[in-house]
Design an enzyme around this catalytic site. Structure first.
Site, short mmCIF file in Angstrom:
data_model
loop_
_atom_site.label_atom_id
_atom_site.label_comp_id
_atom_site.label_asym_id
_atom_site.label_seq_id
_atom_site.Cartn_x
_atom_site.Cartn_y
_atom_site.Cartn_z
N ASP A 8 -14.95 -90.02 6.73
CA ASP A 8 -13.23 -89.32 6.51
C ASP A 8 -13.06 -89.03 5.17
O ASP A 8 -14.50 -88.97 4.43
CB ASP A 8 -12.71 -91.08 6.45
CG ASP A 8 -11.78 -91.34 6.06
OD1 ASP A 8 -10.83 -90.21 6.72
OD2 ASP A 8 -11.13 -91.96 5.09
N TRP A 24 4.75 -88.97 3.00
CA TRP A 24 6.03 -90.15 4.65
C TRP A 24 7.22 -90.48 3.54
O TRP A 24 8.02 -90.96 4.40
CB TRP A 24 4.52 -90.97 5.18
CG TRP A 24 3.89 -89.98 6.05
CD1 TRP A 24 2.48 -90.06 6.07
CD2 TRP A 24 4.57 -89.52 7.53
NE1 TRP A 24 2.22 -89.69 7.25
CE2 TRP A 24 3.31 -89.08 7.52
CE3 TRP A 24 5.49 -89.39 8.00
CZ2 TRP A 24 2.86 -88.54 9.00
CZ3 TRP A 24 5.59 -88.22 8.93
CH2 TRP A 24 4.44 -88.90 9.34
N LEU A 43 -0.13 -96.87 7.92
CA LEU A 43 -0.90 -95.15 7.96
C LEU A 43 -1.73 -94.41 8.28
O LEU A 43 -1.92 -93.90 8.71
CB LEU A 43 0.80 -94.27 7.32
CG LEU A 43 2.07 -95.06 7.59
CD1 LEU A 43 3.05 -94.29 6.91
CD2 LEU A 43 2.36 -95.29 9.13
N LYS A 44 -2.46 -95.24 7.44
CA LYS A 44 -3.77 -94.51 6.34
C LYS A 44 -4.33 -94.55 7.90
O LYS A 44 -5.16 -95.22 8.38
CB LYS A 44 -4.71 -95.47 5.65
CG LYS A 44 -3.90 -95.16 4.52
CD LYS A 44 -4.79 -95.90 3.20
CE LYS A 44 -4.45 -96.06 1.60
NZ LYS A 44 -4.48 -96.53 0.87
N GLY A 45 -5.24 -93.11 8.00
CA GLY A 45 -6.20 -92.49 9.35
C GLY A 45 -5.87 -92.86 10.66
O GLY A 45 -6.39 -92.21 11.52
N SER A 51 1.92 -91.80 13.47
CA SER A 51 2.39 -91.98 11.39
C SER A 51 3.02 -91.84 12.06
O SER A 51 4.56 -93.22 11.37
CB SER A 51 1.32 -91.01 10.10
OG SER A 51 1.09 -91.70 10.11
N ALA A 116 -9.04 -87.47 11.05
CA ALA A 116 -8.12 -87.61 11.68
C ALA A 116 -6.98 -85.99 11.52
O ALA A 116 -6.32 -85.06 11.48
CB ALA A 116 -7.18 -88.90 11.10
N LYS A 118 -5.82 -82.32 10.53
CA LYS A 118 -5.41 -81.25 10.69
C LYS A 118 -5.72 -80.53 9.45
O LYS A 118 -6.06 -79.24 9.49
CB LYS A 118 -4.71 -80.69 11.73
CG LYS A 118 -4.68 -81.28 13.16
CD LYS A 118 -3.57 -80.81 14.15
CE LYS A 118 -4.06 -81.92 15.78
NZ LYS A 118 -3.09 -82.71 15.55
N LYS A 146 -8.11 -92.62 15.66
CA LYS A 146 -8.21 -93.67 14.90
C LYS A 146 -7.10 -94.78 15.37
O LYS A 146 -5.71 -94.89 15.12
CB LYS A 146 -7.81 -94.30 13.61
CG LYS A 146 -9.53 -92.84 13.69
CD LYS A 146 -9.79 -92.28 11.70
CE LYS A 146 -10.60 -91.59 11.65
NZ LYS A 146 -10.66 -90.64 10.13
C1 BG6 Z 1 -5.77 -89.04 8.04
C2 BG6 Z 1 -4.53 -90.14 7.31
O1 BG6 Z 1 -6.76 -88.42 7.15
O2 BG6 Z 1 -5.05 -87.55 8.61
C3 BG6 Z 1 -3.84 -90.02 7.85
O3 BG6 Z 1 -5.59 -90.97 6.74
C4 BG6 Z 1 -2.70 -88.34 8.31
O4 BG6 Z 1 -2.29 -90.56 6.05
C5 BG6 Z 1 -4.02 -88.08 9.10
O5 BG6 Z 1 -1.70 -88.92 8.88
C6 BG6 Z 1 -3.53 -86.78 9.93
O6 BG6 Z 1 -3.43 -86.20 8.97
P1 BG6 Z 1 -2.41 -84.44 9.08
O7 BG6 Z 1 -3.21 -83.91 7.94
O8 BG6 Z 1 -3.16 -84.03 10.73
O9 BG6 Z 1 -1.52 -84.76 8.93
MG MG Z 2 -8.92 -92.31 5.08
#
Ligand code: BG6
Ligand code: MG
Length: 219
Positions: A8, A24, A43-45, A51, A116, A118, A146
């Site tokens: 991760d 957030w 919200l994590k992950g 989220s 997760a 981008k 996830k």
């Molecule tokens: C995960 C984070 O790695 O990525 C989350 O733990 C986050 O908090 C998710 O919402 C998506 O990230 P992003 O940068 O595409 O908004």
């Molecule tokens: Mg993480």
């Protein structure tokens, strides 16, 4: 012996989990939804869209926004987040991570990113880790985020492995669930109150040594 490690990113490689929280929180404040660190664990992950859905449900304001407005809110949160990560440097890599990646490389073990986010490729470049990883699983290519196992399955596949041949490292409850479902062996970075007490846990990434991973590998 394991053949790959599925990492991760946010909260494992660097402290960007904190920036996600701050972004957030800022967005929430603008639409009258207050969040705290306890809620943030949920919200994590979890993907950006999921989220947002959780944040809106938490504030009981889901019905106030159209799909277009929700997309605008998610984009706005990402703008805040992207602004916050502009100054990330290799100095921001968590303790022990560079040493672990070096040891894994020397041992011929594949390193694959299963984030997760981008923004993962951008962050790896900022930390000068982009070339260290053998693969980066693209979260846009998986059907389910996830806690579904998809991103870990893809991260293993991208380096030619089955998840059962890999260790997955996570700081989020949803991520640990995803690793377990994928068939990889989980290691958590964090507290048992959050991640449970049934898997190997380290309180800090400095304890994520190559030796430690070989010790906890049970297959
Ligand atoms: C995960 C984070 O790695 O990525 C989350 O733990 C986050 O908090 C998710 O919402 C998506 O990230 P992003 O940068 O595409 O908004
Ligand atoms: Mg993480």
């Amino acid at each position: 012996m394991f053949k790959g490690v599925l990492f991760d990113l946010d909260g494992v490689i660097t402290d960007t989990a904190e920036y996600h929280y701050q972004a957030w929180k800022k967005l929430g404040a603008e639409i009258g939804v207050t969040i705290d660190r306890h809620f943030n664990e949920q919200l994590k992950g979890v993907s950006r869209e999921d989220s947002l859905a959780r944040l809106l449900a938490h504030g009981g304001v889901e019905a106030n926004f159209s799909e277009t407005e929700k997309a605008e809110l998610a984009a706005r949160k990402n703008e805040y987040y992207v602004e916050m990560i502009q100054n990330v440097t290799p100095q921001d890599i968590y303790p022990g991570i560079t040493e672990l990646l070096t040891a894994l490389k020397q041992a011929g073990i594949k390193c694959s990113l299963a984030s997760a986010s981008k923004n993962g490729p951008f962050l790896l470049k900022k930390m000068e880790l982009f070339d260290t990883f053998d693969a980066i699983a693209d979260p846009a290519k998986v059907a389910h985020g996830k806690p579904a196992p998809d991103i870990f399955i893809l991260a293993a596949k991208e380096v030619g492995l089955d998840p059962a041949e890999c260790i997955g490292i996570e700081d989020a409850r949803a991520g640990i669930e995803a690793i377990i479902k994928s068939g990889a062996q989980p290691v958590g970075v964090g507290k048992p109150e959050v991640l449970g007490d049934t898997i190997p846990l380290v309180s800090s990434t400095e304890f994520l040594t190559f030796d430690y991973l070989t010790q906890i590998w049970t297959k």
